[in-house]
Design a protein around this motif. Structure first.
Motif, mmCIF file in Angstrom:
data_model
loop_
_atom_site.group_PDB
_atom_site.id
_atom_site.type_symbol
_atom_site.label_atom_id
_atom_site.label_comp_id
_atom_site.label_asym_id
_atom_site.label_seq_id
_atom_site.Cartn_x
_atom_site.Cartn_y
_atom_site.Cartn_z
ATOM 1 N N PHE A 2 -30.193 9.753 7.122
ATOM 2 C CA PHE A 2 -29.514 9.946 8.380
ATOM 3 C C PHE A 2 -29.362 11.418 8.751
ATOM 4 N N SER A 3 -30.241 12.281 8.245
ATOM 5 C CA SER A 3 -30.117 13.704 8.538
ATOM 6 C C SER A 3 -30.698 14.062 9.905
ATOM 7 N N ALA A 43 -33.196 4.589 19.638
ATOM 8 C CA ALA A 43 -32.605 5.028 20.897
ATOM 9 C C ALA A 43 -31.909 6.379 20.839
ATOM 10 N N GLY A 44 -31.419 6.790 19.662
ATOM 11 C CA GLY A 44 -30.683 8.048 19.579
ATOM 12 C C GLY A 44 -29.340 7.954 20.275
ATOM 13 N N ALA A 45 -28.826 9.082 20.753
ATOM 14 C CA ALA A 45 -27.512 9.123 21.395
ATOM 15 C C ALA A 45 -27.591 8.804 22.887
ATOM 16 N N GLY A 46 -28.791 8.844 23.452
ATOM 17 C CA GLY A 46 -28.980 8.438 24.835
ATOM 18 C C GLY A 46 -28.829 9.531 25.873
ATOM 19 N N HIS A 125 -28.457 5.275 13.045
ATOM 20 C CA HIS A 125 -27.627 6.412 12.666
ATOM 21 C C HIS A 125 -26.180 6.147 13.083
ATOM 22 N N PRO A 126 -25.217 6.178 12.170
ATOM 23 C CA PRO A 126 -23.832 5.812 12.510
ATOM 24 C C PRO A 126 -23.207 6.673 13.592
ATOM 25 N N THR A 127 -23.436 7.985 13.539
ATOM 26 C CA THR A 127 -22.853 8.866 14.550
ATOM 27 C C THR A 127 -23.536 8.687 15.894
ATOM 28 N N ASP A 128 -24.864 8.608 15.878
ATOM 29 C CA ASP A 128 -25.594 8.425 17.133
ATOM 30 C C ASP A 128 -25.289 7.069 17.761
ATOM 31 N N ALA A 134 -20.661 4.981 23.480
ATOM 32 C CA ALA A 134 -19.751 5.623 24.430
ATOM 33 C C ALA A 134 -20.489 6.052 25.695
ATOM 34 N N ASN A 135 -21.690 6.582 25.526
ATOM 35 C CA ASN A 135 -22.465 7.021 26.689
ATOM 36 C C ASN A 135 -22.867 5.844 27.574
ATOM 37 N N ILE A 136 -23.340 4.773 26.949
ATOM 38 C CA ILE A 136 -23.766 3.594 27.712
ATOM 39 C C ILE A 136 -22.583 2.949 28.426
ATOM 40 N N ALA A 137 -21.404 2.997 27.806
ATOM 41 C CA ALA A 137 -20.221 2.399 28.420
ATOM 42 C C ALA A 137 -19.934 3.013 29.788
#
Length: 298
Positions: A2-3, A43-46, A125-128, A134-137
């Motif tokens: 997860f790096s 997908a990453g963080a978006g 990835h847990p953080t992503d 949150a971003n999609i919301a």
């Protein structure tokens, strides 16, 4: 495992290629009224901040997206490249270039008015995953978008073929693990058996590693064996040779090139890229080794 965080690389030259191609494919597929299902296996963080700590640490956007917007080309931007630049600009206030949309937000921008379309986002990835959620919301997209915290390579299997019978799958893992190269080929092979008429778009880095050079060859073989059309595009911005500083320390050049391989591509894509790729080379080149390739078959 997860790096890897795409935030360090958002807006780089590989994103310019990947997202220009992705947007062109989406635009074409969205011309039909029939429902469409889109899968993003990594997908990453978006959504990313180009003025954030991650992006500024590597500053890769400065040699990618930001370099494009700071340049006045001799000729107007090619239509595909202009569409990409306009879409990214739509996420920012006039004159600002702080926000960069990842593939989930690019996809949603195209299908947001098409309630019948569905977008399924895979991210491990847990953080992503948390940031992506949150971003999609913020989009208030309801059931149109589903986020799945699972391995996209495996998770995609239960969704093929989709009820819509029309689908685009984007696969762009980090390739941080060299086993990813083999998993990509295995996933595409399995997906073609499950759903041969889907459109499959694979991004890959071009680096001095045998697996990286073998992957597009394997994808071409898979497409040919399945009797499907394909298109391969690459963008090289600099030499891949390792350099040394004055003290003899090796300087790693960073990512020199990347490619997109599409199975069942839109028939309009090649002509569009024939105009866009030369401009990408001219505007994003970092040395005399900058070039592009574009080939198709099937």
């Amino acid at each position: 495992m997860f790096s890897y965080r795409h935030a360090f690389h958002a807006g780089n030259h590989a994103d310019v290629l990947k997202h220009t191609v992705l947007l062109a494919v989406l635009r074409h597929m969205a011309q039909k009224d029939a429902a469409l299902t889109i899968f993003d296996t990594h997908a990453g963080a978006g959504l990313y901040r180009l003025d954030g700590d991650y992006a500024q640490t590597s500053a890769e956007a400065a040699e990618g997206f930001l370099k494009l917007v700071a340049t006045k080309p001799k000729e107007p931007f090619a239509p595909l490249l202009q569409d990409y630049l306009d879409l990214v600009a739509s996420f920012n206030k006039a004159g600002s270039h702080k926000v960069y949309p990842g593939s989930p937000f690019i996809i949603h921008r195209v299908i947001q008015e098409r309630d019948r379309d569905k977008l399924k986002l895979f991210e491990l990835h847990p953080t992503d995953t948390k940031t992506l959620t949150a971003n999609i919301a913020q989009l208030e997209a309801g059931r149109q978008i589903a986020i799945l915290r699972e391995d996209g390579f495996e998770g995609i299997k239960k969704f093929l073929p989709p009820p819509s019978r029309r689908a685009l799958l984007l696969c762009d893992p980090s390739y941080e693990l060299k086993t990813d190269y083999g998993r990509v080929a295995e996933m595409v092979a399995d997906s073609l058996v499950r759903f041969a008429t889907g459109t499959y778009a694979v991004w890959y880095p071009i680096i001095p590693r045998p697996e990286a050079h073998d992957l597009p060859k394997k994808l071409k073989t898979l497409a040919n064996k399945a009797g499907k059309s394909w298109l391969g595009a690459t963008l090289t911005v600099k030499s891949s040779k390792l350099l040394q500083d004055d003290e003899g320390e090796v300087i790693r050049p960073g990512l020199p090139a990347s490619g997109m391989f599409i199975i069942n591509p839109p028939h309009t894509l090649k002509a569009g890229l024939q105009k866009a790729l030369p401009q990408m080379v001219e505007l994003l080149k970092q040395d005399a080794n900058a070039t592009f390739t574009l080939e198709s078959g099937g």
